[in-house]
Design a protein around this motif. Sequence first.
Motif, PDB file in Angstrom:
ATOM      1  N   ASP A 177       0.871  -1.170   0.000  1.00  0.00           N
ATOM      2  CA  ASP A 177       0.000   0.000   0.000  1.00  0.00           C
ATOM      3  C   ASP A 177       0.907   1.218   0.000  1.00  0.00           C
ATOM      4  O   ASP A 177       1.769   1.364   0.881  1.00  0.00           O
ATOM      5  N   GLN A 195      -6.680   3.415  -5.066  1.00  0.00           N
ATOM      6  CA  GLN A 195      -7.760   3.150  -4.124  1.00  0.00           C
ATOM      7  C   GLN A 195      -8.580   4.406  -3.822  1.00  0.00           C
ATOM      8  O   GLN A 195      -9.799   4.334  -3.666  1.00  0.00           O
ATOM      9  N   SER A 196      -7.898   5.531  -3.707  1.00  0.00           N
ATOM     10  CA  SER A 196      -8.607   6.767  -3.410  1.00  0.00           C
ATOM     11  C   SER A 196      -7.726   7.963  -3.725  1.00  0.00           C
ATOM     12  O   SER A 196      -6.496   7.852  -3.826  1.00  0.00           O
ATOM     13  N   TRP A 208      -2.399   3.913  -3.432  1.00  0.00           N
ATOM     14  CA  TRP A 208      -2.284   2.842  -4.417  1.00  0.00           C
ATOM     15  C   TRP A 208      -2.118   1.503  -3.712  1.00  0.00           C
ATOM     16  O   TRP A 208      -1.494   1.419  -2.654  1.00  0.00           O
ATOM     17  N   ARG A 209      -2.647   0.463  -4.322  1.00  0.00           N
ATOM     18  CA  ARG A 209      -2.505  -0.888  -3.751  1.00  0.00           C
ATOM     19  C   ARG A 209      -2.063  -1.868  -4.828  1.00  0.00           C
ATOM     20  O   ARG A 209      -2.656  -1.961  -5.903  1.00  0.00           O
TER      21      ARG A 209
END
Length: 519
Positions: A177, A195-196, A208-209
């Motif tokens: 992450d 992710q957001s 980011w993942r």
Amino acid sequence: MHRRFIVPSALAATLLLAIPAAAAPGTVGAPGIGDPYYPASGNGGYDVSHYDLRLKYRPTTDLLEGTTTILATTTQELSRFNLDFGLDVSEVRVNGRKARFATSGDHELEVTPAAPLTKGKDVSVVVRYAGKPSELKINGWTAWARTPDGGVAAQEPESAVWWYPSNDHPLDKATYDVSVSVPDGTQAISNGVLQSQSSRLGWTRFIWRSDKPQATYLTTLAIGRFDITTDRTADGLPVLNAYSKDLGPNAGAARASIERTTEVAEWLTEVFGPYPFNALGGYVPNVTSGFALETQTRPFYSPKQFAGGANVSVVVHELAHQWYGDSVSVDGWKDIWINEGFARYSQWLWSEREGEGTAQELADYTYAQHPADDPFWKVKPGDPGPDDQFDIAVYDRGALTLQALRNEVGDVTFFQLLKGWPAEQAYGNANVGDFVRYAERVSGKPLAALFDTWLYQPSRPALPAAADAGVAEGALSARTAARVERPASWQKIAATNTVHDHGDHGDQAGRGQAGHDHR
């Protein structure tokens, strides 16, 4: 492409004597994971499962502030262990308790927990730090490239040392992450799925993942102002491509190449099997380098890769690595053929697909460019040595090896091998010997001599003839090989030779690696 910490091989040999080859008996984790090419890379005593990076970056000053949380399991009792890292550290905690820490060598962070750790214990390590990555020099160079509007981390075989603490070797892969806060109007791009994205008080945070095992050198970060395109594949995977806003005359060619990422990946699934990760894409920052790199899910491309116009072949090369190099990673850096030979051969297969020259024709032409006394044949792709790890012979002689294998086992078995290997070894590590044994098992043929000839003998083998072609079609003699016609795809493939050439720091990284167009 690559850059080395340990420059002369003689020094590597000296360090190998001084650093334990694996986690030594006792309670101190080894300061190297045991790779003879890079004795100081990685560490012993633990396996990492996950990295959580929380970063803040100021493009105007190059100041990076970070807190990295590492989840790991001990593989021995540990009173002390090392992380690979170079920026200034302010605090380390192990399982929530403050730990003592010190630095040694060029990039060793020695951590002493408040109490010894038992073998097989789940451990959390939190490291707080700050610094200017571009000012961190190891052997006179940095893997962090400043750009007019930000910075980029992308290098091989090491880049993590400049921006987060880690066990920096492909043998210890983990999930990630990556959360990065940058000034509003600036973007932060990393591996996997976004992710957001949220803004507050003049700062925007991108999270980011990357949810599959990933080697440290395959982790990337790009901060700057980008034009971004997004899409989804037919299977629903998110596609994100990013282009610096100031690429100049290379902008159009870069887009024309990288916007074909989805198409290339779909074709590669036919060759290598299902795509192994949760995202696709690529990015082109405004850097002065000339290389490209297979950073997982989102390859890095230098603008210079497109100075001669659009070149989909480089996209093929870097995306092929997602199977060969990223999902299936090297056991040690001597096994680099498992990465580069297959990525080069994928370019030959793309040429077949596009009707611009078969793999056999490319093998014939490549072979013809190197007479028996060419130093090209002295490099052994199966164990080239640290000075020649990224020599052009590892790529081209490596691809010739695969053509010889294809001719020996036939197309049906050969393409079965290409699909079966990344399925059998998914998300793991393997060495050249593992592939040889796998090919023998699947084909039912003794192949050790073939691989020895092409990967390990320092001499020019007999030309690989097409499996059922005969002398008139693909089985050229050494006397006539020099007159073989150049395939239409050759120029574009040769233009990608610089994917592995950095050659601007004064060592031998560029020796034998420039994109020469032999005629």
